[in-house]
Design a protein around this motif. Structure first.
Motif, PDB file in Angstrom:
ATOM      1  N   UNK A 251       4.057   2.479 -11.605  1.00 16.81           N
ATOM      2  CA  UNK A 251       4.428   1.360 -11.946  1.00 16.81           C
ATOM      3  C   UNK A 251       3.629   0.125 -11.365  1.00 16.81           C
ATOM      4  N   UNK A 252       3.086   0.900 -10.061  1.00 17.78           N
ATOM      5  CA  UNK A 252       1.986  -0.414  -9.503  1.00 17.78           C
ATOM      6  C   UNK A 252       0.453   0.293  -9.843  1.00 17.78           C
TER       7      UNK A 252
ATOM      8  N   UNK B  67      13.798   0.969  -8.210  1.00 20.14           N
ATOM      9  CA  UNK B  67      13.505   2.196  -7.331  1.00 20.14           C
ATOM     10  C   UNK B  67      12.503   2.150  -7.707  1.00 20.14           C
ATOM     11  N   UNK B  68      11.143   1.425  -7.159  1.00 25.81           N
ATOM     12  CA  UNK B  68       9.993   0.964  -6.972  1.00 25.81           C
ATOM     13  C   UNK B  68       9.778   1.036  -5.272  1.00 25.81           C
ATOM     14  N   UNK B  69      10.592   0.552  -4.807  1.00 28.67           N
ATOM     15  CA  UNK B  69      10.226   0.791  -3.193  1.00 28.67           C
ATOM     16  C   UNK B  69      11.569   1.142  -2.913  1.00 28.67           C
TER      17      UNK B  69
ATOM     18  N   UNK C 160       0.686  -0.729   0.206  1.00 29.93           N
ATOM     19  CA  UNK C 160      -0.299  -0.204  -0.047  1.00 29.93           C
ATOM     20  C   UNK C 160       1.189   1.431   0.152  1.00 29.93           C
ATOM     21  N   UNK C 161       0.627   2.097  -1.277  1.00 29.48           N
ATOM     22  CA  UNK C 161       2.153   2.918  -0.950  1.00 29.48           C
ATOM     23  C   UNK C 161       1.123   4.120  -0.010  1.00 29.48           C
ATOM     24  N   UNK C 162       0.044   3.765   0.329  1.00 25.29           N
ATOM     25  CA  UNK C 162       0.259   5.228   1.697  1.00 25.29           C
ATOM     26  C   UNK C 162       0.614   4.722   3.111  1.00 25.29           C
ATOM     27  N   UNK C 163       0.748   3.297   2.910  1.00 24.07           N
ATOM     28  CA  UNK C 163       1.247   2.462   4.365  1.00 24.07           C
ATOM     29  C   UNK C 163       2.255   1.843   4.579  1.00 24.07           C
ATOM     30  N   UNK C 164       3.381   2.141   5.105  1.00 29.60           N
ATOM     31  CA  UNK C 164       5.070   1.345   4.750  1.00 29.60           C
ATOM     32  C   UNK C 164       4.222   0.184   5.723  1.00 29.60           C
TER      33      UNK C 164
ATOM     34  N   UNK D 123       7.753   4.562  -4.069  1.00 31.83           N
ATOM     35  CA  UNK D 123       8.607   5.531  -4.367  1.00 31.83           C
ATOM     36  C   UNK D 123       6.940   6.248  -5.292  1.00 31.83           C
ATOM     37  N   UNK D 124       7.437   7.549  -5.301  1.00 35.67           N
ATOM     38  CA  UNK D 124       6.996   7.928  -6.335  1.00 35.67           C
ATOM     39  C   UNK D 124       6.647   6.888  -7.958  1.00 35.67           C
TER      40      UNK D 124
END
Length: 153
Positions: A109-110, A84-86, A52-56, A103-104
């Motif tokens: 990509x996600x 460079x995705x995480x 989840x991009x909003x929850x590491x 990452x942005x």
């Protein structure tokens, strides 16, 4: 191959299962090709999709979500980080642990991976009514949903 007669329930069921497996294999083939075009393996794409991009998330939690060993997630996280995705960051609530942060570029990509996983081109030949009927039948045979073990994408 001759189709079973409508009175041959075991034959009909067997034929149906074979056809479902064929459709699943075709879907997987299309997904694997599209994921490869993004520069990912199917396992790395699934790992990125689960984050989840909003929850590491700590790697151990990702391993649990994926239903695999932590050592496998370490390799997946390494590949995602190299691409460079995480990023691995120290968890602010527990400095002994690192979390995986999308990452942005990873967010972009996600999102593309999500579209790949929802690719429905094999269903393009169905009418809306046929698609609705197929969805209902698939829902019914999947016992109203997907059991925990079939969470694999």
């Amino acid at each position: 191959m001759e189709s079973p007669s409508p009175d041959d329930r075991p034959g009909l069921a067997g034929d149906t299962v074979r056809r479902i497996l064929h459709v699943a294999a075709a879907l997987r083939h299309h997904q694997d090709e599209a994921v490869a075009a993004l520069g990912l393996t199917p396992a790395a794409a699934r790992a990125l999709h689960e984050l989840d991009p909003d929850h590491p998330l700590p790697a151990r939690d990702l391993a649990e979500q994926l239903g695999c060993d932590r050592s496998n997630v370490t390799g997946l996280a390494d590949r995602l980080e190299q691409a460079g995705l995480v990023e691995r960051r120290v968890d602010p609530t527990d400095r002994r642990q690192k979390t995986l942060v999308v990452t942005g570029h990873g967010r972009e990509v996600r999102e593309r991976v999500g579209r790949v996983m929802s690719d429905s081109r094999l269903l393009d030949g169905l009418t809306t009514a046929e698609l609705a009927a197929l969805r209902e039948l698939v829902w019914k045979v999947s016992d109203g949903g997907c059991p925990e073990e079939c969470g694999e994408v």
